[in-house]
Design a protein around this motif. Structure first.
Motif, PDB file in Angstrom:
ATOM      1  N   MET A 305       0.825  -1.213   0.000  1.00  0.00           N
ATOM      2  CA  MET A 305       0.000   0.000   0.000  1.00  0.00           C
ATOM      3  C   MET A 305       0.860   1.265   0.000  1.00  0.00           C
ATOM      4  N   THR A 306       2.042   1.202   0.598  1.00  0.00           N
ATOM      5  CA  THR A 306       2.943   2.362   0.571  1.00  0.00           C
ATOM      6  C   THR A 306       3.397   2.645  -0.854  1.00  0.00           C
ATOM      7  N   PHE A 307       3.758   1.603  -1.589  1.00  0.00           N
ATOM      8  CA  PHE A 307       4.155   1.800  -2.990  1.00  0.00           C
ATOM      9  C   PHE A 307       2.960   2.252  -3.832  1.00  0.00           C
ATOM     10  N   ARG A 308       1.792   1.754  -3.536  1.00  0.00           N
ATOM     11  CA  ARG A 308       0.588   2.181  -4.271  1.00  0.00           C
ATOM     12  C   ARG A 308       0.389   3.690  -4.117  1.00  0.00           C
ATOM     13  N   MET A 309       0.489   4.173  -2.878  1.00  0.00           N
ATOM     14  CA  MET A 309       0.255   5.595  -2.639  1.00  0.00           C
ATOM     15  C   MET A 309       1.373   6.453  -3.220  1.00  0.00           C
ATOM     16  N   LEU A 310       2.597   5.969  -3.206  1.00  0.00           N
ATOM     17  CA  LEU A 310       3.700   6.710  -3.827  1.00  0.00           C
ATOM     18  C   LEU A 310       3.484   6.833  -5.341  1.00  0.00           C
ATOM     19  N   ALA A 311       2.961   5.760  -5.952  1.00  0.00           N
ATOM     20  CA  ALA A 311       2.684   5.807  -7.392  1.00  0.00           C
ATOM     21  C   ALA A 311       1.585   6.821  -7.709  1.00  0.00           C
ATOM     22  N   HIS A 312       0.633   6.980  -6.795  1.00  0.00           N
ATOM     23  CA  HIS A 312      -0.480   7.911  -7.007  1.00  0.00           C
ATOM     24  C   HIS A 312      -0.088   9.354  -6.692  1.00  0.00           C
ATOM     25  N   HIS A 313       1.027   9.535  -5.986  1.00  0.00           N
ATOM     26  CA  HIS A 313       1.424  10.879  -5.541  1.00  0.00           C
ATOM     27  C   HIS A 313       2.906  11.116  -5.850  1.00  0.00           C
ATOM     28  N   PRO A 314       3.212  11.438  -7.123  1.00  0.00           N
ATOM     29  CA  PRO A 314       4.612  11.592  -7.544  1.00  0.00           C
ATOM     30  C   PRO A 314       5.368  12.687  -6.789  1.00  0.00           C
ATOM     31  N   LEU A 337      23.073  -0.727   5.169  1.00  0.00           N
ATOM     32  CA  LEU A 337      22.522   0.281   6.059  1.00  0.00           C
ATOM     33  C   LEU A 337      22.826  -0.075   7.514  1.00  0.00           C
ATOM     34  N   ALA A 338      22.809   0.950   8.360  1.00  0.00           N
ATOM     35  CA  ALA A 338      22.925   0.760   9.805  1.00  0.00           C
ATOM     36  C   ALA A 338      21.673   1.331  10.460  1.00  0.00           C
ATOM     37  N   LEU A 339      21.493   1.034  11.740  1.00  0.00           N
ATOM     38  CA  LEU A 339      20.312   1.524  12.445  1.00  0.00           C
ATOM     39  C   LEU A 339      20.241   3.049  12.425  1.00  0.00           C
ATOM     40  N   GLU A 340      21.404   3.710  12.455  1.00  0.00           N
ATOM     41  CA  GLU A 340      21.427   5.174  12.402  1.00  0.00           C
ATOM     42  C   GLU A 340      20.863   5.697  11.076  1.00  0.00           C
ATOM     43  N   ASP A 341      21.076   4.954   9.992  1.00  0.00           N
ATOM     44  CA  ASP A 341      20.501   5.349   8.695  1.00  0.00           C
ATOM     45  C   ASP A 341      18.979   5.245   8.723  1.00  0.00           C
ATOM     46  N   ILE A 342      18.491   4.203   9.366  1.00  0.00           N
ATOM     47  CA  ILE A 342      17.039   3.998   9.456  1.00  0.00           C
ATOM     48  C   ILE A 342      16.384   5.177  10.182  1.00  0.00           C
ATOM     49  N   LYS A 343      17.065   5.677  11.203  1.00  0.00           N
ATOM     50  CA  LYS A 343      16.508   6.776  12.002  1.00  0.00           C
ATOM     51  C   LYS A 343      16.414   8.080  11.211  1.00  0.00           C
ATOM     52  N   LYS A 344      17.119   8.162  10.092  1.00  0.00           N
ATOM     53  CA  LYS A 344      17.067   9.369   9.254  1.00  0.00           C
ATOM     54  C   LYS A 344      15.905   9.350   8.258  1.00  0.00           C
ATOM     55  N   MET A 345      15.193   8.235   8.178  1.00  0.00           N
ATOM     56  CA  MET A 345      14.128   8.088   7.181  1.00  0.00           C
ATOM     57  C   MET A 345      12.804   8.636   7.714  1.00  0.00           C
ATOM     58  N   ASN A 346      12.821   9.887   8.148  1.00  0.00           N
ATOM     59  CA  ASN A 346      11.645  10.480   8.791  1.00  0.00           C
ATOM     60  C   ASN A 346      10.466  10.624   7.831  1.00  0.00           C
ATOM     61  N   TYR A 347      10.712  11.189   6.657  1.00  0.00           N
ATOM     62  CA  TYR A 347       9.609  11.399   5.722  1.00  0.00           C
ATOM     63  C   TYR A 347       9.089  10.059   5.189  1.00  0.00           C
ATOM     64  N   THR A 348      10.003   9.119   4.975  1.00  0.00           N
ATOM     65  CA  THR A 348       9.586   7.799   4.496  1.00  0.00           C
ATOM     66  C   THR A 348       8.631   7.145   5.485  1.00  0.00           C
ATOM     67  N   TRP A 349       8.923   7.280   6.777  1.00  0.00           N
ATOM     68  CA  TRP A 349       8.048   6.681   7.776  1.00  0.00           C
ATOM     69  C   TRP A 349       6.713   7.419   7.842  1.00  0.00           C
ATOM     70  N   GLN A 350       6.720   8.726   7.581  1.00  0.00           N
ATOM     71  CA  GLN A 350       5.459   9.465   7.500  1.00  0.00           C
ATOM     72  C   GLN A 350       4.604   8.929   6.350  1.00  0.00           C
ATOM     73  N   VAL A 351       5.227   8.660   5.215  1.00  0.00           N
ATOM     74  CA  VAL A 351       4.511   8.110   4.054  1.00  0.00           C
ATOM     75  C   VAL A 351       3.927   6.741   4.396  1.00  0.00           C
ATOM     76  N   ALA A 352       4.735   5.901   5.036  1.00  0.00           N
ATOM     77  CA  ALA A 352       4.272   4.556   5.395  1.00  0.00           C
ATOM     78  C   ALA A 352       3.127   4.638   6.400  1.00  0.00           C
ATOM     79  N   ARG A 353       3.248   5.529   7.376  1.00  0.00           N
ATOM     80  CA  ARG A 353       2.191   5.671   8.383  1.00  0.00           C
ATOM     81  C   ARG A 353       0.891   6.167   7.755  1.00  0.00           C
ATOM     82  N   GLU A 354       0.990   7.119   6.844  1.00  0.00           N
ATOM     83  CA  GLU A 354      -0.208   7.627   6.187  1.00  0.00           C
ATOM     84  C   GLU A 354      -0.848   6.553   5.304  1.00  0.00           C
ATOM     85  N   SER A 355      -0.016   5.726   4.664  1.00  0.00           N
ATOM     86  CA  SER A 355      -0.549   4.620   3.856  1.00  0.00           C
ATOM     87  C   SER A 355      -1.292   3.625   4.738  1.00  0.00           C
TER      88      SER A 355
END
Length: 483
Positions: A305-314, A337-355
């Motif tokens: 569903m995250t990829f679906r919404m990304l496709a609908h919202h370029p 990747l390291a755990l510190e890299d994961i913590k930088k994915m703030n907008y990505t997690w917002q997208v996933a949460r909204e999906s």
């Protein structure tokens, strides 16, 4: 002066009859009052036909992935946020809103207990965490939480990256179109077994697990050829396989051939509890089975569903891609990747949460009242079921402005507690939440930095059986990015 008892007998008999009649009157009057009071205090709604109630309407709405629009919302408009119905033979009170979610989910073990269908209990395991109450539940949850602490997650990130890269090599390389949802199911199944449990995935293993899932919400009719019968048969296969693995790993730990959770931090901790006589073999096996199902199926849907919404919202995809390009710039070629890299994915997690807000992996769950409960001015009798739904807040403008629009930035601000529940809440919130988050973020990073992609059918319908899934498996066109 002497009393003539014989002369008093008619009087005593009349008095006894009068007292009996008065007692019967009081008893009947009390019952009428209690009945009237009970009817008055029960939530409004319809119980429908005997036993079946409104089950058919419920299943029809669920199958079409319109649970809120076709079943819950029309009844809220008619009766209010708290209404009664009858589902699968049980009188059930459906509740909606953050306040209701908080009240019932935070009062687990006090006012309500988790209530799953008999088929689910038999197939997932009667000794799994989903059936445990009180201290027994807290003990198993503590083992899982410790396994997914910062140190556990840190060691898991490179393992997950390596598993995803191997999956790309085996299933994506050289392909023009792949089924994202189906391939992701294979991947998340492999991650939970190999990275979290240290169990090697063998051919056809996923197929056996999926046969169990097919019967998890079926009628528990155990006759040859039925869905439940096939699921029970598959469950016995899994149990036999896992018992062999658990006993082998116990021998390795006791002989100090395996230490510190090598090859699977969670299975190590479960077996250590087994060695200390804090768990039985059946409890270990049942919890492994449940966690595999909980961790891989819902996560696969969330990713799709995250990829679906990304496709609908370029525009959202461009911003997300930039976040991952920046992370990738600081990595050496071939470096995981390291755990510190994961913590930088703030907008990505917002997208996933909204999906997941728009397409929650679970629609909600049932609880059973263990005492008479007073809520919202009504009485919910002991033994009745209570159903909360994620849609009851996710789709409400009271909690999310313009709720049907896709707006990841809404998660830049704190969300009201118990309004956003894609993983449940309270003591029974999904114990594998952090693993799901890792899976989602790592896979998104590796896909968007290595592939150009697009949906084959952007309007693919979403169905439910028994969990939501894209009806065509979400095919996507892929081509490797030029490095």
């Amino acid at each position: 002066m002497a009393f003539d008892l014989n002369s008093l007998q008619p009087l005593l008999l009349s008095l006894a009859i009068a007292l009996t009649a008065f007692a019967l009157f009081l008893s009947r009057h009390k019952k009428l009052l209690l009945c009237h009071r009970s009817k008055k205090q029960l939530p409004p709604g319809e119980l429908g036909f005997p036993w079946i109630g409104e089950t058919l309407d419920f299943y029809k709405a669920q199958k079409n992935n319109k649970m809120y629009q076709q079943f819950v919302q029309p009844r809220i408009q008619k009766y209010g946020k708290t209404f009664k119905t009858k589902l699968m033979g049980s009188p059930t009170v459906v509740v909606s809103g953050a306040e209701a979610n908080k009240f019932f989910l935070s009062n687990e073990f006090k006012l309500v207990v988790s209530s799953w269908p008999s088929s689910s209990v038999q197939l997932m395991g009667s000794d799994s965490i989903m059936e445990k109450q009180g201290e027994a539940h807290r003990h198993i949850r503590g083992i899982i939480a410790t396994s997914l602490s910062n140190s556990g997650l840190e060691s898991m990130v490179p393992k997950i990256c390596q598993t995803v890269e191997s999956h790309f090599e085996a299933h994506w390389k050289g392909q023009d179109i792949i089924s994202l949802y189906r391939k992701t199911r294979v991947l998340t199944f492999t991650i939970v077994l190999e990275c979290m449990m240290g169990i090697e995935v063998k051919p056809n293993m996923l197929g056996v697990f999926e046969r169990v899932l097919e019967g998890a919400f079926s009628l528990p009719l155990n006759f040859p050829g039925s869905v439940f019968w096939r699921a029970k048969k598959a469950r016995k296969e899994i149990e036999k396989m896992l018992l062999t693995i658990v006993r082998q790993k116990r021998e390795e730990i006791e002989s100090q051939q395996s230490v510190g959770g090598e090859g699977g931090v969670l299975i190590f901790r479960l077996i250590m509890a087994l060695i200390r006589d804090e768990m039985t073999e059946k409890e270990v096996v049942d919890n492994v089975v449940l966690l595999v199902f909980a961790a891989h199926d819902t996560t696969s849907f969330a990713i799709a569903m995250t990829f679906r919404m990304l496709a609908h919202h370029p525009d959202c995809y461009s911003r997300l891609l930039q976040e991952h390009v920046e992370i990738q710039k600081n990595k050496k070629p071939g470096e995981f990747l390291a755990l510190e890299d994961i913590k930088k994915m703030n907008y990505t997690w917002q997208v996933a949460r909204e999906s997941m807000r728009l397409f929650p992996p679970i629609f909600g769950s049932f609880r059973k009242a263990i005492v008479d409960i007073e809520y919202d001015g009504y009485i919910i009798p002991k033994g009745w079921k209570v159903l909360w739904t994620a849609y009851g807040t996710h789709y409400e403008s009271e909690y999310f402005e313009d709720p049907l629009s896709f707006n990841p930035s809404r998660f830049e601000e704190p969300i009201q507690p118990y309004a956003y529940l894609p993983f449940g809440g309270g003591p029974r919130q999904c114990a594998g939440y952090q693993l799901a988050k890792l899976n989602i973020l790592i896979l998104i990073h590796l896909v968007v930095t290595q592939y150009d992609w697009s949906l084959v059918n952007p309007e693919e319908p979403i169905l439910v059986d028994p969990l939501p899934f894209p009806s065509q498996g979400m095919p996507i066109r892929i081509s490797p990015k030029l490095q």
